[in-house]
Design a protein around this motif. Structure first.
Motif, PDB file in Angstrom:
ATOM      1  N   PRO A 124      36.774  38.458  23.782  1.00 22.61           N
ATOM      2  CA  PRO A 124      36.207  39.399  24.756  1.00 22.61           C
ATOM      3  C   PRO A 124      36.542  40.846  24.379  1.00 22.61           C
ATOM      4  N   LYS A 125      35.725  41.751  24.881  1.00 22.98           N
ATOM      5  CA  LYS A 125      35.898  43.164  24.531  1.00 22.98           C
ATOM      6  C   LYS A 125      37.258  43.691  24.959  1.00 22.98           C
ATOM      7  N   ASP A 126      37.752  43.234  26.116  1.00 17.49           N
ATOM      8  CA  ASP A 126      39.038  43.723  26.615  1.00 17.49           C
ATOM      9  C   ASP A 126      40.224  43.171  25.835  1.00 17.49           C
ATOM     10  N   PHE A 127      39.992  42.177  24.964  1.00 18.06           N
ATOM     11  CA  PHE A 127      41.093  41.574  24.214  1.00 18.06           C
ATOM     12  C   PHE A 127      40.940  41.783  22.714  1.00 18.06           C
ATOM     13  N   GLN A 128      40.234  42.818  22.350  1.00 15.76           N
ATOM     14  CA  GLN A 128      40.055  43.090  20.929  1.00 15.76           C
ATOM     15  C   GLN A 128      41.376  43.466  20.236  1.00 15.76           C
TER      16      GLN A 128
END
Length: 471
Positions: free
Chosen positions: A314-318
Motif C-alpha cells: 500500500p502507498k502508506d507502507f512504501q
C-alpha cells in the motif's frame, strides 16, 4: 542371578572385592572395625557421606557390649543403630546399588544381611533462582541436581497427605532415580499408569542426558515434529502449580528441572509472571507473548513476499521497501542472518562470563554496522531479523523458540519458491504440525482450541482470579 549375603564375613568381603574392585577404586572405602566382639566391615563412597555422622556411628558400634548384639540383623538395626534412615539388605545386588548411591553399608560376621545407614550427602549448589526462569515478582528458589532437595521444595508448598511421590529406577548401569509427583485425587490415572509402565519397561544402559533421554524414551511419536511435547521448569512454584492442576510432574536425579505433563502448546507458553501480577497485567503479558510469538513466525516471510511483489505494498507502507542497492537476494540475506544469530547464541553460551560484554560489543559493531556498509546485508533486513532474534527470547521454553524458528524457515523457503502460494502452503503446514502433534497421553496439542472449549480457551488468554473458596 541374585546372590544372598552370607553369614561369613570373609566370604562377603571376597564377594565385595570381586564386584567393586576395591583395591583399584580409591574412593570406595572398606573400613574394618569391631561391633561388639565380632569382626565387621563398613563400606562407603568417599565424598558421599557425612564424616561427622559416620565417626559417631563407628564410635557407637565399637562401644557396643557383646551381649547386646543380637543374631537377628533386623532387630539389631531397629534397636541399636542410633540413626533415622536405616534399612536391611539381603542381597549383594541391593547392597551394590545402595553403596554406589552413597549409602554406608555395614557387614557383620555371623549376620546374613547388611545394615544400610543412609547418612549420605551429595555435592550441590545453592537453591537459587534459575537463570532461565526468572520472574519480576515471586519466589527466588529453584531446583538443584539433588533429587531429595527438589522433592522437599515441592512438599514445602503442598502440605497434604494426598501428594504422592513415587520413586522408580531405570538404567542398567546408571540406576537413575525418577520420582513421579502427583495428587491422588486429581491426577489422570491412565496417564500415570502409562508413564509408570513405560519407565518400568525401559531397557537402556543409562539416561545419559537425564530428562532428555527419558523424554525420548517416553514419547515415541513423530520425531520430525519440532514442537515440544513436555513442559520443563526449574521453578518449584511452577511445578507445584502444575500438580495442583492435576498434572503429573517428573523429577530425574542429577537434573535441575521438572517435566510437567501432559502439556499443550498453551501450557508451554505460560510463564510464572502471568500469575504473579494482577489479572489485568497478567492478561496483557500473556496476550503480548502470543502476539509476538505469531510475529516471529510470519514477519520475515510476509516481508519477503512483499519485496517479491512490490506492487502489493500500500502507498502508506512504501517505507518498508529496501531503499539501497540489493547485492545479495533478500531470501539469502535472511537465511544467512538466521544462521549468524544462532552462531552468536552458541558463542555467547561458550564465552567466559568476564569476556561476554566486550565480545558482544565487537559482534554488534561488526554484524550491525560493517555488514551493512560492506554490501552483504541491507539495513531493512538487519532490522527485521534483529526484531525476530529479540522476540524469540520472549518464549521461556527453549524448544518452543526453535520450533517457531523452524516454522519461519519453512515459510521463507516456500515463499521464495512459490510466492504467495508458498506462504499459504507454509501456513497450512504450520497448522498441520500443530494439529497432528499429540501430548504423551494422546490428547490434542491445541486443547482447548481443538476440541473447542470456550470457557477454557478464554482462560488461556485472559487471566482470572486464582483464589478458590470452599465450604
Amino acid at each position: 542371578m541374585r546372590r544372598e549375603i552370607a553369614e561369613s564375613l570373609e566370604k562377603n568381603r571376597h564377594e565385595m572385592e570381586e564386584r567393586l574392585q576395591l583395591t583399584k577404586n580409591f574412593d570406595l572405602v572398606e573400613r574394618k572395625l569391631k561391633v561388639g566382639d565380632r569382626d565387621a566391615c563398613l563400606y562407603f563412597v568417599d565424598g558421599f557421606v557425612k564424616d561427622e555422622v559416620l565417626e559417631k556411628l563407628m564410635e557407637f558400634f565399637q562401644s557396643l557390649k557383646p551381649e547386646l548384639l543380637l543374631e537377628n540383623g533386623k532387630a539389631f538395626s531397629g534397636i541399636f543403630v542410633p540413626y533415622v534412615e536405616v534399612d536391611i539388605l539381603n542381597s549383594f545386588e541391593e547392597l551394590t546399588t545402595q553403596l554406589l548411591s552413597g549409602v554406608a553399608c555395614l557387614l557383620i560376621d555371623g549376620i546374613p544381611c547388611c545394615v544400610a545407614v543412609d547418612c549420605r550427602t551429595y555435592p550441590m549448589r545453592s537453591v537459587e533462582e534459575p537463570e532461565k526462569d526468572k520472574v519480576l515478582r515471586g519466589s527466588r528458589d529453584g531446583f538443584v541436581e539433588t533429587l531429595v532437595f527438589n522433592t522437599a521444595l515441592i512438599r514445602r508448598r503442598i502440605r497434604t497427605p494426598k501428594l504422592s511421590m513415587e520413586i522408580l529406577t531405570t538404567g542398567k548401569l546408571s540406576k537413575t532415580d525418577i520420582v513421579l509427583c502427583y495428587l491422588d485425587d486429581r491426577v489422570d490415572r491412565e496417564l500415570l499408569s502409562l508413564v509408570k509402565n513405560r519407565i518400568q519397561q525401559l531397557k537402556v544402559e543409562a539416561l545419559t542426558m537425564n530428562q532428555e533421554s527419558l523424554a525420548e524414551c517416553l514419547f515415541r511419536g513423530r520425531w520430525f515434529n519440532p514442537f515440544p511435547k513436555f513442559k520443563y521448569t526449574e521453578r518449584p512454584d511452577a511445578a507445584a502449580a502444575g500438580i495442583l492442576e492435576g498434572k503429573l510432574v517428573i523429577l530425574v536425579d542429577n537434573s535441575p528441572s521438572a517435566m510437567i505433563l501432559p502439556a499443550s502448546v498453551f501450557d508451554i507458553m505460560e510463564e510464572a509472571d502471568d500469575f504473579y501480577f494482577p489479572p489485568v497485567t497478567g492478561t496483557y503479558l500473556r496476550l503480548t507473548r502470543f502476539f509476538i510469538g505469531l510475529m516471529t513466525i510470519f514477519l520475515t516471510p510476509v516481508w519477503l513476499l512483499l519485496m517479491q511483489n512490490p506492487e502489493w505494498i500500500p502507498k502508506d507502507f512504501q517505507f518498508i521497501r529496501v531503499s539501497e542497492e540489493i547485492n545479495i537476494p533478500i531470501f539469502f540475506q535472511l537465511l544467512i542472518l538466521e544462521l549468524a544469530i544462532d552462531g552468536l547464541k552458541l558463542a555467547a553460551i561458550n564465552t567466559p562470563s568476564n569476556l561476554t560484554t566486550p565480545l558482544s560489543v565487537i559482534a554488534a559493531i561488526v554484524v550491525g554496522e560493517f555488514a551493512v556498509k560492506s554490501g552483504w546485508f541491507n539495513s531493512e533486513t538487519m532490522l527485521y531479523m534483529a526484531f525476530v532474534a529479540m522476540a524469540n527470547y520472549m518464549q521461556a521454553d527453549y524448544e518452543l523458540g526453535y520450533a517457531l524458528k523452524f516454522m519461519r524457515l519453512l515459510l521463507l523457503v516456500l515463499t521464495a519458491i512459490l510466492n504467495q502460494w508458498g506462504l499459504l502452503l507454509g501456513f497450512v503446514l504450520v497448522c498441520v504440525f500443530l494439529a497432528t502433534n499429540r501430548t504423551i497421553s494422546g490428547g490434542s496439542y491445541l486443547a482447548p482450541l481443538l476440541p473447542f472449549n470456550g470457557k477454557q480457551f478464554t482462560r488461556r488468554f485472559f487471566r482470572k482470579r486464582l483464589t478458590h473458596f470452599y465450604d
